[in-house]
Design a protein around this motif. Structure first.
Motif, PDB file in Angstrom:
ATOM      1  N   ASN A 136      19.838 159.506  36.301  1.00  0.00           N
ATOM      2  CA  ASN A 136      21.242 159.647  35.924  1.00  0.00           C
ATOM      3  C   ASN A 136      21.563 158.626  34.837  1.00  0.00           C
ATOM      4  O   ASN A 136      20.810 157.672  34.619  1.00  0.00           O
ATOM      5  CB  ASN A 136      22.135 159.382  37.137  1.00  0.00           C
ATOM      6  N   TYR A 137      22.721 158.824  34.191  1.00  0.00           N
ATOM      7  CA  TYR A 137      23.190 157.906  33.153  1.00  0.00           C
ATOM      8  C   TYR A 137      23.182 156.454  33.660  1.00  0.00           C
ATOM      9  O   TYR A 137      22.694 155.532  32.989  1.00  0.00           O
ATOM     10  CB  TYR A 137      24.605 158.338  32.779  1.00  0.00           C
ATOM     11  N   THR A 149      28.331 165.001  42.010  1.00  0.00           N
ATOM     12  CA  THR A 149      29.562 164.680  41.277  1.00  0.00           C
ATOM     13  C   THR A 149      30.273 165.951  40.807  1.00  0.00           C
ATOM     14  O   THR A 149      31.502 166.069  40.898  1.00  0.00           O
ATOM     15  CB  THR A 149      29.230 163.773  40.072  1.00  0.00           C
ATOM     16  N   ALA A 183      28.754 168.986  28.037  1.00  0.00           N
ATOM     17  CA  ALA A 183      28.205 170.166  28.717  1.00  0.00           C
ATOM     18  C   ALA A 183      26.692 170.159  28.859  1.00  0.00           C
ATOM     19  O   ALA A 183      26.165 170.733  29.812  1.00  0.00           O
ATOM     20  CB  ALA A 183      28.652 171.429  27.979  1.00  0.00           C
ATOM     21  N   GLY A 188      28.316 168.460  22.096  1.00  0.00           N
ATOM     22  CA  GLY A 188      27.951 167.955  20.777  1.00  0.00           C
ATOM     23  C   GLY A 188      26.665 168.598  20.292  1.00  0.00           C
ATOM     24  O   GLY A 188      26.181 168.279  19.203  1.00  0.00           O
ATOM     25  N   CYS A 206      35.326 162.202  35.627  1.00  0.00           N
ATOM     26  CA  CYS A 206      34.153 161.652  36.311  1.00  0.00           C
ATOM     27  C   CYS A 206      33.229 160.862  35.399  1.00  0.00           C
ATOM     28  O   CYS A 206      32.241 160.316  35.895  1.00  0.00           O
ATOM     29  CB  CYS A 206      33.392 162.742  37.060  1.00  0.00           C
ATOM     30  N   LEU A 225      32.297 158.594  31.420  1.00  0.00           N
ATOM     31  CA  LEU A 225      32.719 157.799  30.257  1.00  0.00           C
ATOM     32  C   LEU A 225      31.646 157.809  29.179  1.00  0.00           C
ATOM     33  O   LEU A 225      31.456 156.821  28.467  1.00  0.00           O
ATOM     34  CB  LEU A 225      33.092 156.368  30.688  1.00  0.00           C
TER      35      LEU A 225
HETATM   36  N1  LIG Z   1      32.147 159.282  38.630  1.00  0.00           N
HETATM   37  C1  LIG Z   1      30.945 159.375  39.149  1.00  0.00           C
HETATM   38  O1  LIG Z   1      30.747 159.192  40.333  1.00  0.00           O
HETATM   39  C2  LIG Z   1      29.818 159.734  38.224  1.00  0.00           C
HETATM   40  C3  LIG Z   1      28.640 160.294  38.720  1.00  0.00           C
HETATM   41  C4  LIG Z   1      27.649 160.709  37.798  1.00  0.00           C
HETATM   42  C5  LIG Z   1      27.849 160.485  36.437  1.00  0.00           C
HETATM   43  N2  LIG Z   1      28.990 159.881  36.024  1.00  0.00           N
HETATM   44  C6  LIG Z   1      29.254 159.661  34.611  1.00  0.00           C
HETATM   45  O2  LIG Z   1      29.353 160.923  33.977  1.00  0.00           O
HETATM   46  C7  LIG Z   1      28.861 160.841  32.647  1.00  0.00           C
HETATM   47  C8  LIG Z   1      27.784 161.891  32.461  1.00  0.00           C
HETATM   48  O3  LIG Z   1      26.692 161.587  33.326  1.00  0.00           O
HETATM   49  P1  LIG Z   1      25.341 162.426  33.196  1.00  0.00           P
HETATM   50  O4  LIG Z   1      24.429 161.899  34.251  1.00  0.00           O
HETATM   51  O5  LIG Z   1      25.669 163.860  33.092  1.00  0.00           O
HETATM   52  O6  LIG Z   1      24.843 161.869  31.789  1.00  0.00           O
HETATM   53  P2  LIG Z   1      23.959 162.617  30.671  1.00  0.00           P
HETATM   54  O7  LIG Z   1      23.038 163.569  31.323  1.00  0.00           O
HETATM   55  O8  LIG Z   1      23.451 161.544  29.804  1.00  0.00           O
HETATM   56  O9  LIG Z   1      25.049 163.476  29.875  1.00  0.00           O
HETATM   57  C9  LIG Z   1      26.068 162.906  29.104  1.00  0.00           C
HETATM   58  C10 LIG Z   1      26.520 163.935  28.078  1.00  0.00           C
HETATM   59  O10 LIG Z   1      27.736 163.477  27.507  1.00  0.00           O
HETATM   60  C11 LIG Z   1      27.784 163.877  26.140  1.00  0.00           C
HETATM   61  N3  LIG Z   1      27.906 162.663  25.331  1.00  0.00           N
HETATM   62  C12 LIG Z   1      27.016 161.662  25.189  1.00  0.00           C
HETATM   63  N4  LIG Z   1      27.480 160.719  24.358  1.00  0.00           N
HETATM   64  C13 LIG Z   1      28.695 161.129  23.981  1.00  0.00           C
HETATM   65  C14 LIG Z   1      29.702 160.580  23.136  1.00  0.00           C
HETATM   66  N5  LIG Z   1      29.537 159.425  22.501  1.00  0.00           N
HETATM   67  N6  LIG Z   1      30.848 161.252  23.009  1.00  0.00           N
HETATM   68  C15 LIG Z   1      31.033 162.411  23.649  1.00  0.00           C
HETATM   69  N7  LIG Z   1      30.108 162.992  24.453  1.00  0.00           N
HETATM   70  C16 LIG Z   1      28.969 162.343  24.618  1.00  0.00           C
HETATM   71  C17 LIG Z   1      26.487 164.590  25.831  1.00  0.00           C
HETATM   72  O11 LIG Z   1      26.727 165.984  26.048  1.00  0.00           O
HETATM   73  P3  LIG Z   1      27.078 166.987  24.836  1.00  0.00           P
HETATM   74  O12 LIG Z   1      26.190 166.620  23.692  1.00  0.00           O
HETATM   75  O13 LIG Z   1      26.799 168.340  25.398  1.00  0.00           O
HETATM   76  O14 LIG Z   1      28.522 166.786  24.506  1.00  0.00           O
HETATM   77  C18 LIG Z   1      25.560 164.108  26.921  1.00  0.00           C
HETATM   78  O15 LIG Z   1      24.529 165.027  27.173  1.00  0.00           O
HETATM   79  C19 LIG Z   1      28.382 159.406  32.458  1.00  0.00           C
HETATM   80  O16 LIG Z   1      29.403 158.661  31.859  1.00  0.00           O
HETATM   81  C20 LIG Z   1      28.149 158.918  33.882  1.00  0.00           C
HETATM   82  O17 LIG Z   1      28.286 157.530  34.003  1.00  0.00           O
HETATM   83  C21 LIG Z   1      29.965 159.493  36.881  1.00  0.00           C
END
Ligand SMILES: NC(=O)c1ccc[n+]([C@@H]2O[C@H](COP(=O)([O-])OP(=O)(O)OC[C@H]3O[C@@H](n4cnc5c(N)ncnc54)[C@H](OP(=O)(O)O)[C@@H]3O)[C@@H](O)[C@H]2O)c1
Length: 331
Positions: free
Chosen positions: A44-45, A134, A159, A183, A245, A247
């Motif tokens: 995960n991120y 999530t 997405a 993106g 959910c 950032l």
């Molecule tokens: N609240 C919670 O409990 C929880 C749980 C899990 C994850 N999260 C958070 O959710 C977010 C996504 O997690 P993930 O595991 O899905 O991460 P991930 O697989 O790295 O996906 C993040 C996606 O966000 C988009 N992105 C990346 N940098 C960006 C930027 N500067 N501006 C706009 N869009 C951007 C990209 O998608 P596109 O290119 O398709 O736009 C990227 O593939 C993270 O911030 C993570 O910390 C929170």
């Protein structure tokens, strides 16, 4: 029970960041009632931030990394679990306050250990992992606040990320029309396959800056934050829900109260790591049944061993991730 086992361990604090494979004994792990022979984890991120030291995730050092794990119980001092039971754990302090899932053996607290629901394999549970949990928690909270498919389409941001893709798949299974903001338009075909009826480039968004703009979607699952989330508040229809959910684009939120007091829009906080157990069990039950994503194998775009972990962290942090990375912990 094997004596020593391999683990991806993270050191930090005053000594500086260092992470890699070490051989550990069970006694070196955080205390817990349930010893698990771990089969799979995921990336995960948050794992990437912790593993590279680029984010302050660990609250003590050293700790084994990995916020997710699934495997079979090897021993338990809690009668709720027996040897051989298939179990999973996501969040609950793993790789934050206690040793996490990037290891061949993991010691869990019984209160955080979830029996694997029938309808999911260990592998599927970890393709979902915290990302799928999530996405499911977001939908659960939206529906608890009266979101329904009849209200209209839901937009998902980030997405092509783990949470984003799984949200599209889960919402589609649950009967919603889904629109995706990304993106990476080069993945339009895959997002469409998951169920997205519209795929929109995040680079071409022009929503205007008035406190209320044209109400376009009935709800949103937002993984991006910052200007994206601020924009969403201005374009959600009356009484729609936004599940906040993530950032990936930044932590800020500059908006006005107008969407809330004129349109009755709700901003729902999604904190997967600390979700109370009853809600946690409800989400996993749904993920194993009527919300089970139809494209888990396709969403799992990468499978790595413990040794290969560092190579995937940077790609994820640079926003270049696509889908979910599974971590194979045995063999
Ligand atoms: N609240 C919670 O409990 C929880 C749980 C899990 C994850 N999260 C958070 O959710 C977010 C996504 O997690 P993930 O595991 O899905 O991460 P991930 O697989 O790295 O996906 C993040 C996606 O966000 C988009 N992105 C990346 N940098 C960006 C930027 N500067 N501006 C706009 N869009 C951007 C990209 O998608 P596109 O290119 O398709 O736009 C990227 O593939 C993270 O911030 C993570 O910390 C929170």
């Amino acid at each position: 029970m094997a004596e020593a086992f391999r683990a991806f361990r993270i050191h930090g604090g005053d000594a500086g960041h260092r992470a890699g494979i070490e051989r550990l004994d069970l006694d070196q792990l955080s205390p817990g009632e349930v010893v698990v022979c771990a089969a799979y984890s995921s990336v995960n991120y948050k794992d990437a931030l912790a593993g590279t030291g680029k984010g302050k995730i660990l609250r003590r050092f050293p700790l084994v990394g990995g916020i997710d794990v699934a495997g079979h119980v090897e021993a338990s001092t809690d009668p709720a679990f027996r040897e051989g039971d298939a179990v999973l754990c996501t969040g609950c302090g793993l790789s934050e306050t206690r040793d996490g899932g990037y290891a061949e053996r993991v010691r869990l607290e019984a209160r955080s250990t979830i029996p694997l629901p029938s309808g999911l394999t260990l592998r599927e549970a970890m393709i979902l992992g915290t990302a799928g949990f999530t996405a499911g928690l977001s939908l659960l909270r939206m529906e608890q606040n009266d979101q329904s498919p009849e209200m209209g389409p839901i937009v998902v941001t980030g997405a092509t990320g783990g949470v984003g893709m799984l949200s599209i798949d889960i919402l589609t299974r649950a009967g919603y029309e889904v629109h995706a903001i990304t993106g990476k338009l080069q993945h339009l075909d895959f997002l469409t396959l998951l169920g997205a009826k519209q795929v929109i480039s995040r680079h071409g968004l022009h929503w205007g800056q008035r406190p209320l703009e044209k109400a376009t979607w009935a709800g949103a699952i937002d993984t991006v934050g910052d200007e994206m989330l601020a924009g969403l508040t201005r374009v959600i229809q009356p009484y729609g829900n936004i599940a906040s959910c993530g950032l990936a684009g930044g932590p800020a939120l500059a908006t006005t109260v107008m969407p809330f007091i004129i349109r009755g829009v709700s901003l729902l906080g999604i904190a997967s790591a600390g979700t109370p157990r009853p809600q946690r069990e409800r989400v996993w039950e749904r993920l194993a049944s009527d919300w089970k994503p139809a494209h888990l194998d396709g969403i799992c775009t990468n499978e790595v061993t413990l040794d290969e972990l560092p190579s995937v962290f940077d790609t994820l942090l640079q926003g270049g991730g696509f889908g979910r990375t599974l971590v194979r912990l045995q063999g």
